[in-house]
Design a protein around this motif. Structure first.
Motif, short mmCIF file in Angstrom:
data_model
loop_
_atom_site.label_atom_id
_atom_site.label_comp_id
_atom_site.label_asym_id
_atom_site.label_seq_id
_atom_site.Cartn_x
_atom_site.Cartn_y
_atom_site.Cartn_z
N UNK A 9 0.84 -1.20 0.00
CA UNK A 9 0.00 0.00 0.00
C UNK A 9 0.87 1.25 0.00
N UNK A 10 1.89 1.23 0.86
CA UNK A 10 2.77 2.37 1.00
C UNK A 10 3.47 2.66 -0.33
N UNK A 13 0.97 4.15 -2.75
CA UNK A 13 0.67 5.53 -2.36
C UNK A 13 1.84 6.44 -2.73
N UNK A 14 3.05 5.97 -2.45
CA UNK A 14 4.23 6.79 -2.74
C UNK A 14 4.39 7.02 -4.24
N UNK A 16 2.01 6.94 -6.46
CA UNK A 16 0.91 7.80 -6.85
C UNK A 16 1.24 9.25 -6.49
N UNK A 17 1.78 9.45 -5.27
CA UNK A 17 2.10 10.80 -4.83
C UNK A 17 3.16 11.41 -5.73
N UNK A 20 1.57 12.31 -9.08
CA UNK A 20 0.71 13.49 -8.91
C UNK A 20 1.51 14.77 -8.77
N UNK A 21 2.58 14.70 -7.97
CA UNK A 21 3.41 15.88 -7.77
C UNK A 21 3.99 16.33 -9.11
N UNK A 24 1.25 17.86 -11.29
CA UNK A 24 0.78 19.20 -10.94
C UNK A 24 1.91 20.22 -11.01
N UNK A 36 9.76 16.98 -0.81
CA UNK A 36 8.31 17.14 -0.71
C UNK A 36 7.64 15.98 0.02
N UNK A 37 8.20 14.78 -0.20
CA UNK A 37 7.50 13.60 0.31
C UNK A 37 8.07 13.06 1.61
N UNK A 39 10.51 11.08 1.67
CA UNK A 39 11.11 9.77 1.37
C UNK A 39 12.62 9.95 1.19
N UNK A 43 15.01 5.89 -2.18
CA UNK A 43 13.66 5.38 -2.46
C UNK A 43 13.04 6.13 -3.63
#
Lengths: 341, 341
Positions: A9-10, A13-14, A16-17, A20-21, A24, A36-37, A39, A43
């Motif tokens: 899941x992580x 999500x990472x 996807x993030x 998305x970043x 945008x 920003x994340x 991480x 990674x």
């Protein structure tokens, strides 16, 4: 078990993030993304490398910043190069479209396909259309990310468990398609089998973001039967065994017409196109012709159907409180406004 | 905007992942967690510090490992120290419970409260009960994380938009409670106002994990009215304006009894306790007494109500395909099995 699930899941999500970043704010570097994340840089580098290899992102030309030292590489979405194939296997047609991630439709073609054709025949038709679709793309210019196939039935993992409209039961559709595709130019492209209502609901969210995005989103497909797909929290609502959204079998009239499921007065048995045509003693083609000429018996039936559809929408609203309801399917040609917001 | 949202989401997911990892494998160190999650050690340290300060986690005694160098500090959940307050503001009662995060019930008390009492009166009763609850806890031994208040109505953020059963409309309940609490021992404890069906659904998932966890989970509260709460993907389904789960107003009988919402044949107007009592021409108290003595007219009505409840459950099943349905509320005393799995 729980840990592996969390890690997966992580990672999702990472990823996807990160996408998305970059979507945008095109031009962010790996270092920017790490900051920003939260991480680690390693990674981020690993995930970005994956995303570049899968064709989601690409590196832009490095710009002179005037600063000393190695320049950070700006990243951006690889939208025009990336394409997805969409297919519909339905009772009367087989259809294929090609879309770029930037939202352009690059190909559309369909075959008429008789009601309860055998699985092999429909699948062969689909494979032919897919070969045509691939041939239409300039070689090397497009990167096919995957094939999503919508079917009017219950799908569990890759298998079509039950599709009454097609007369198919327990068909290993994913396996069948993959072995057919393996021999052609698409090779081992990822194949996703989805309920057609689910596929349509995803389609209504995929290319929409920001202010335009609506959640929960409810898609209702009004065809021979009635299908639906629900997006909650950005994801398809599957339910325990992928039955969620089988709203054609919401009971509206406890004493209504007998449904193929055995109950009485299900939405589908009240105003599915097949039921509507049967109640008028005509074929579905004739139903459309009679609506066109405003045949009184037909108009009366459609007005009842409209009220029943209203009751279905009200009932679904009480459960889901959707931010948007999208009506689709061939029955929309009977009315005027295919989209209710 | 999108970025801030992503970052907030990411932080929440990361915190959740850390708490879950520590819950499922007590004794993990910060370094273990950094490795498991791919987060930087400084991000992990920051989040863990927050989680310790908020009382979610605690550091265990350091064990001698036999290895050279500074020993990693094992972390674990701080379950017994952490308590949550739960309250119910309903048409006939006001109730308060105290639960530890480890799942022990430490306090329960309720007041009878007449039907449509003014807001101030019910809130005063609730504040008195809360003071009693806090006084019952050994001082300094328990850490109150928050207060969750369930109300039979539509809640938007902190405000009760509409609660027909209480006769309340547009009540700034959160503000009212906070200002009342600020003067007492709970000070500025976080207050969460929730629809009672939503609160019950959360309660059914909060202390359940692993094999026992069910998703989607559907809770249906059978009381004077009918409430519901739906958990999808581990979260409450709110919908666009927090109306999701208003399943008391699913229309079951288009020609059925008139509902307070103006429609006919809503679930609530068919078999809500108030409607059931009215159809038998008795009070709700008498309804229970008549069921106890197996009064024939009452039993007949309950049998019809049971079929209608079945239709409601079927309709909700087609939409959500829940992995578990929990029936709650005072009406369960009319039957035998309060839990259907």
């Amino acid at each position: 078990m729980a840990i592996t699930g969390d890690q997966r899941l992580l990672k999702r999500i990472n990823r996807m993030a990160l996408v998305r970043l970059v979507r945008s704010r095109p031009g962010l570097s790996r270092a920017d993304l790490a900051q920003e994340t939260g991480l680690t840089k390693s990674t981020v580098s690993l995930l970005i490398q994956e995303l570049i290899e899968e064709g989601w992102l690409r590196e832009n030309e490095i710009q002179a910043t005037g600063n000393i030292g190695r320049r950070p590489t700006p990243l951006c979405l690889n939208g025009h190069r990336l394409v997805v194939l969409g297919a519909e296997l339905n009772a009367d047609i087989v259809r294929v479209v090609v879309m770029s991630l930037a939202g352009e439709q690059l190909f559309e073609q369909q075959l008429d396909s008789p009601g309860e054709a055998p699985v092999e025949q429909k699948v062969r038709g689909l494979l032919d259309l897919l070969a045509e679709a691939v041939a239409s793309l300039a070689p090397g210019q497009r990167n096919v990310l995957g094939l999503e196939v919508g079917v009017p039935g219950q799908v569990l993992d890759d298998d079509l468990v039950d599709a009454p409209l097609l007369g198919w039961h327990e068909v290993a559709l994913g396996k069948l398609l993959r072995s057919g595709l393996a021999r052609g130019p698409l090779g081992n492209v990822p194949v996703y089998i989805l309920n057609n209502g689910d596929a349509a609901a995803l389609g209504e969210t995929e290319f929409i973001s920001g202010e335009e995005a609506a959640d929960p989103l409810l898609y209702i497909g009004l065809d021979q039967g009635i299908s639906a797909g629900v997006i909650v929290g950005g994801r398809l609502l599957h339910g325990r065994r992928s039955f969620a959204g089988e709203v054609g079998h919401i009971q509206l009239l406890p004493e209504g017409p007998r449904c193929r499921c055995g109950r009485r007065g299900c939405a589908e048995s009240c105003f599915g196109l097949e039921a509507l045509a049967a109640s008028l003693g005509c074929s579905m083609q004739e139903l459309f012709a009679r609506a066109q000429t405003e045949d009184p018996a037909c108009m009366k039936q459609l007005s009842v159907a409209g009220k029943q559809l209203g009751m279905l929408l009200h009932n679904l609203w009480t459960v889901l409180d959707p931010a948007r309801i999208v009506l689709g399917g061939t029955a929309c040609r009977l009315g005027e406004s295919p989209r209710v917001s």
